[in-house]
Design a protein around this motif. Structure first.
Motif, mmCIF file in Angstrom:
data_model
loop_
_atom_site.group_PDB
_atom_site.id
_atom_site.type_symbol
_atom_site.label_atom_id
_atom_site.label_comp_id
_atom_site.label_asym_id
_atom_site.label_seq_id
_atom_site.Cartn_x
_atom_site.Cartn_y
_atom_site.Cartn_z
ATOM 1 N N GLY A 268 38.794 4.696 33.633
ATOM 2 C CA GLY A 268 37.629 3.890 34.014
ATOM 3 C C GLY A 268 36.393 4.247 33.212
ATOM 4 O O GLY A 268 35.618 3.370 32.815
ATOM 5 N N ASP A 269 36.204 5.546 32.941
ATOM 6 C CA ASP A 269 35.056 5.990 32.137
ATOM 7 C C ASP A 269 35.278 5.685 30.656
ATOM 8 O O ASP A 269 34.361 5.272 29.941
ATOM 9 C CB ASP A 269 34.830 7.502 32.315
ATOM 10 N N PHE A 270 36.504 5.887 30.187
ATOM 11 C CA PHE A 270 36.856 5.726 28.771
ATOM 12 C C PHE A 270 36.576 4.310 28.273
ATOM 13 O O PHE A 270 36.061 4.100 27.175
ATOM 14 C CB PHE A 270 38.341 6.075 28.598
ATOM 15 N N MET A 271 36.897 3.317 29.093
ATOM 16 C CA MET A 271 36.802 1.928 28.637
ATOM 17 C C MET A 271 35.367 1.462 28.408
ATOM 18 O O MET A 271 35.130 0.461 27.739
ATOM 19 C CB MET A 271 37.521 0.986 29.604
ATOM 20 N N HIS A 272 34.385 2.203 28.934
ATOM 21 C CA HIS A 272 32.996 1.790 28.753
ATOM 22 C C HIS A 272 32.530 1.945 27.305
ATOM 23 O O HIS A 272 31.448 1.469 26.938
ATOM 24 C CB HIS A 272 32.082 2.572 29.698
ATOM 25 N N ASN A 273 33.333 2.620 26.471
ATOM 26 C CA ASN A 273 32.992 2.791 25.054
ATOM 27 C C ASN A 273 33.331 1.551 24.228
ATOM 28 O O ASN A 273 33.035 1.497 23.038
ATOM 29 C CB ASN A 273 33.746 3.991 24.470
ATOM 30 N N TYR A 274 33.986 0.568 24.840
ATOM 31 C CA TYR A 274 34.499 -0.582 24.102
ATOM 32 C C TYR A 274 34.223 -1.873 24.885
ATOM 33 O O TYR A 274 33.828 -1.826 26.033
ATOM 34 C CB TYR A 274 36.019 -0.438 23.878
ATOM 35 N N ILE A 275 34.487 -3.023 24.238
ATOM 36 C CA ILE A 275 34.566 -4.273 24.999
ATOM 37 C C ILE A 275 35.936 -4.240 25.656
ATOM 38 O O ILE A 275 36.965 -4.288 24.976
ATOM 39 C CB ILE A 275 34.421 -5.505 24.075
ATOM 40 N N SER B 44 39.569 1.150 40.385
ATOM 41 C CA SER B 44 38.904 2.255 39.681
ATOM 42 C C SER B 44 38.175 1.762 38.436
ATOM 43 O O SER B 44 37.463 2.536 37.801
ATOM 44 C CB SER B 44 39.944 3.297 39.233
ATOM 45 N N TYR B 45 38.359 0.486 38.076
ATOM 46 C CA TYR B 45 37.848 -0.015 36.806
ATOM 47 C C TYR B 45 36.770 -1.086 36.998
ATOM 48 O O TYR B 45 36.811 -1.854 37.944
ATOM 49 C CB TYR B 45 38.984 -0.631 35.975
ATOM 50 N N SER B 46 35.840 -1.113 36.038
ATOM 51 C CA SER B 46 34.833 -2.183 35.972
ATOM 52 C C SER B 46 34.825 -2.723 34.544
ATOM 53 O O SER B 46 33.916 -2.419 33.765
ATOM 54 C CB SER B 46 33.445 -1.641 36.336
ATOM 55 N N PRO B 47 35.835 -3.513 34.178
ATOM 56 C CA PRO B 47 35.945 -3.983 32.792
ATOM 57 C C PRO B 47 34.972 -5.112 32.480
ATOM 58 O O PRO B 47 34.386 -5.719 33.375
ATOM 59 C CB PRO B 47 37.392 -4.491 32.722
ATOM 60 N N TYR C 201 37.566 -3.407 20.654
ATOM 61 C CA TYR C 201 38.113 -3.812 21.944
ATOM 62 C C TYR C 201 39.061 -2.754 22.512
ATOM 63 O O TYR C 201 39.692 -2.012 21.765
ATOM 64 C CB TYR C 201 38.904 -5.123 21.799
ATOM 65 N N PHE C 202 39.146 -2.743 23.827
ATOM 66 C CA PHE C 202 40.158 -1.939 24.512
ATOM 67 C C PHE C 202 40.844 -2.842 25.536
ATOM 68 O O PHE C 202 40.200 -3.376 26.441
ATOM 69 C CB PHE C 202 39.541 -0.729 25.209
ATOM 70 N N VAL C 203 42.150 -3.043 25.346
ATOM 71 C CA VAL C 203 42.954 -3.912 26.206
ATOM 72 C C VAL C 203 43.871 -3.033 27.051
ATOM 73 O O VAL C 203 44.523 -2.131 26.524
ATOM 74 C CB VAL C 203 43.788 -4.879 25.329
ATOM 75 N N PHE C 204 43.916 -3.287 28.361
ATOM 76 C CA PHE C 204 44.732 -2.423 29.209
ATOM 77 C C PHE C 204 45.344 -3.192 30.376
ATOM 78 O O PHE C 204 44.794 -4.189 30.839
ATOM 79 C CB PHE C 204 43.899 -1.249 29.748
ATOM 80 N N GLU C 205 46.485 -2.702 30.818
ATOM 81 C CA GLU C 205 47.152 -3.273 31.983
ATOM 82 C C GLU C 205 46.565 -2.660 33.245
ATOM 83 O O GLU C 205 46.424 -1.432 33.344
ATOM 84 C CB GLU C 205 48.655 -2.991 31.899
ATOM 85 N N ALA C 206 46.196 -3.510 34.199
ATOM 86 C CA ALA C 206 45.533 -3.046 35.425
ATOM 87 C C ALA C 206 46.382 -3.433 36.627
ATOM 88 O O ALA C 206 46.490 -4.610 36.966
ATOM 89 C CB ALA C 206 44.144 -3.664 35.528
#
Length: 435
Positions: free
Chosen positions: A95-102, A160-163, A146-151
């Motif tokens: 959740g924290d990691f993805m804030h570095n990317y779109i 846990s995520y706020s994409p 970009y960061f693409v992930f399965e949720a």
């Protein structure tokens, strides 16, 4: 460079995250049980160390990422906490990691993994895209845009995520061991919608997703005319499926995908909509869609002699129906044989009649013993309860796969979320010995 230690590195989310951090230049190692899992193969290919669990694996200065399957009392997590080593749970770290990317999450009861893989492949044509897929695949680029992930919605983990963006493929009642009913599933997705920062791409053909309330724009895709992105003029050939896309009822562009079935068109539509919204060139999207090779355990094909063997993760009636539909469209002149291993007693009991109904889409059905979870009490339910509901179904064991041999020139689909692969491996060994 950070030094990471993963507790439970073979997990389907942990392994790809370890791969991503390794690719980005960090020092990565992890530990897990001795049993071999397919998720460890890409770790081994990268030379990432996999250790047995041992509290001595924990060293000062590390950052420990702990898998959700392990309690704080686990020896390595306990040791990390005692030493004061930074310890973060998988979902919190991600959740924290993805804030570095779109960031773009992909959620839904069905199609998550295939859509995440497709999205990562297509977006890669526009800009560096790091990705985390639920089939155990991950890739990291230091300069990712970009960061693409399965949720996954199971146990509401995706909250846990706020994409920035979320693709929502569908809402269906699955995981009956956790969700009470479909309204409970909807409430989880509704909560998720409120956490998205820029926009939601949702399947408008899904009656539940139509009810979604969000604080950001919602773009709908599907076959119905009221969708923002609509597929029309669908044609199939030996090369795959072609279709036109209309944006708010105006022709936009034509696309081709190397796959079959309405569900694969919907997956592609969601990707086309997201890329359109992000301004990725249409020509790039068209080219990338044509070259997608698929993800692990989703209609994975192998030709042996005159037979086509397919490995597929389908474990819910909706998914089984879609897989059988794809097979009959791709191989209209061949017999389609379903080899199905139900996954968990809870799911089997809940969907007993639905499983029986959707399996009628195959020409012949073989059933394998239910793959149960250690957490559940299965009572008196057995595979025979499903067998008596499916005309002509036979029980298959891994010890004797010979009944399958009579299906020459057939498409044999091994379906399930347990260890149904062992039935395919057993049959392949049988064919090698008897040729």
């Amino acid at each position: 460079m950070t030094s990471f230690h993963f507790v439970g590195i073979k997990g389907s989310g942990m392994s790809p995250l370890a791969q991503i951090l390794h690719d980005m230049g960090h020092d990565v190692q992890g530990s897990d049980i001795e049993k071999r899992f397919f998720t460890q193969v890409p770790l081994e290919e990268r030379g990432i160390t996999i250790l047995p669990f041992d509290r001595n694996n924990i060293k000062p200065g590390m950052t420990v990422i702990a898998g959700n399957a392990f309690p704080d009392e686990h020896e390595e997590i306990d040791e990390a906490l005692k030493q004061g080593v930074e310890t973060i749970r998988y979902h919190k770290f991600l959740g924290d990691f993805m804030h570095n990317y779109i960031s773009v999450g992909v959620s839904g009861a069905h199609g998550k993994t295939s859509t995440t893989g497709l999205l990562a492949h297509v977006m890669q044509g526009g800009a560096d895209t790091s990705y985390l897929i639920g089939d155990g695949t991950g890739k990291g680029y230091e300069d990712s845009k970009y960061f693409v992930f399965e949720a996954c919605e199971y146990r509401r983990h995706f909250l846990s995520y706020s994409p920035d963006y979320m693709i929502m493929t569908n809402i269906d009642f699955d995981h009956p061991d956790y969700f009470a009913d479909i309204d409970d599933v909807f409430s989880a997705f509704q909560d998720m919608a409120k956490q998205v920062n820029k926009g939601i791409i949702a399947c408008g053909d899904d009656e539940y997703l139509q009810k979604m309330v969000a604080n950001v724009p919602v773009l709908f895709y599907g076959f119905n005319e009221e969708n923002d992105f609509q597929a029309r003029n669908v044609t199939t050939s030996t090369e795959g499926t072609s279709f036109d896309v209309f944006v708010r009822n105006e022709y936009f562009a034509s696309f081709q995908i190397p796959t079959y079935g309405d569900h694969t068109i919907l997956n592609a539509l969601s990707v086309i909509a997201l890329c359109h919204y992000e301004g990725i060139p249409t020509e790039s999207v068209q080219e990338q869609l044509k070259t997608f090779k698929g993800v692990k355990r989703r209609f994975t094909e192998k030709k042996i002699g005159s037979r086509i063997l397919i490995d597929d993760y389908a474990h819910h009636p909706t998914e089984i129906k879609a897989t059988l539909d794809s097979a009959s469209k791709k191989y209209p002149d061949r017999e389609v044989v379903a080899i199905f291993q139900p996954h968990t007693f809870t799911r089997t009991q809940t969907f007993l009649e639905d499983f029986a109904s959707c399996l009628k889409g195959a020409d012949h059905v073989y059933l394998c013993e239910i793959f149960g979870s250690a957490r559940e009490n299965h009572g008196k339910l057995s595979i025979n309860d499903l067998k008596e509901r499916v005309d002509g179904a036979e029980i298959l064991t891994a010890e004797d796969p010979s009944p399958l041999a009579k299906h020459e020139d057939a498409v044999l689909i091994f379906m399930g979320a347990g260890d149904v692969q062992k039935f395919q491996e057993s049959f392949e060994a049988y064919l090698n010995e008897n040729n």
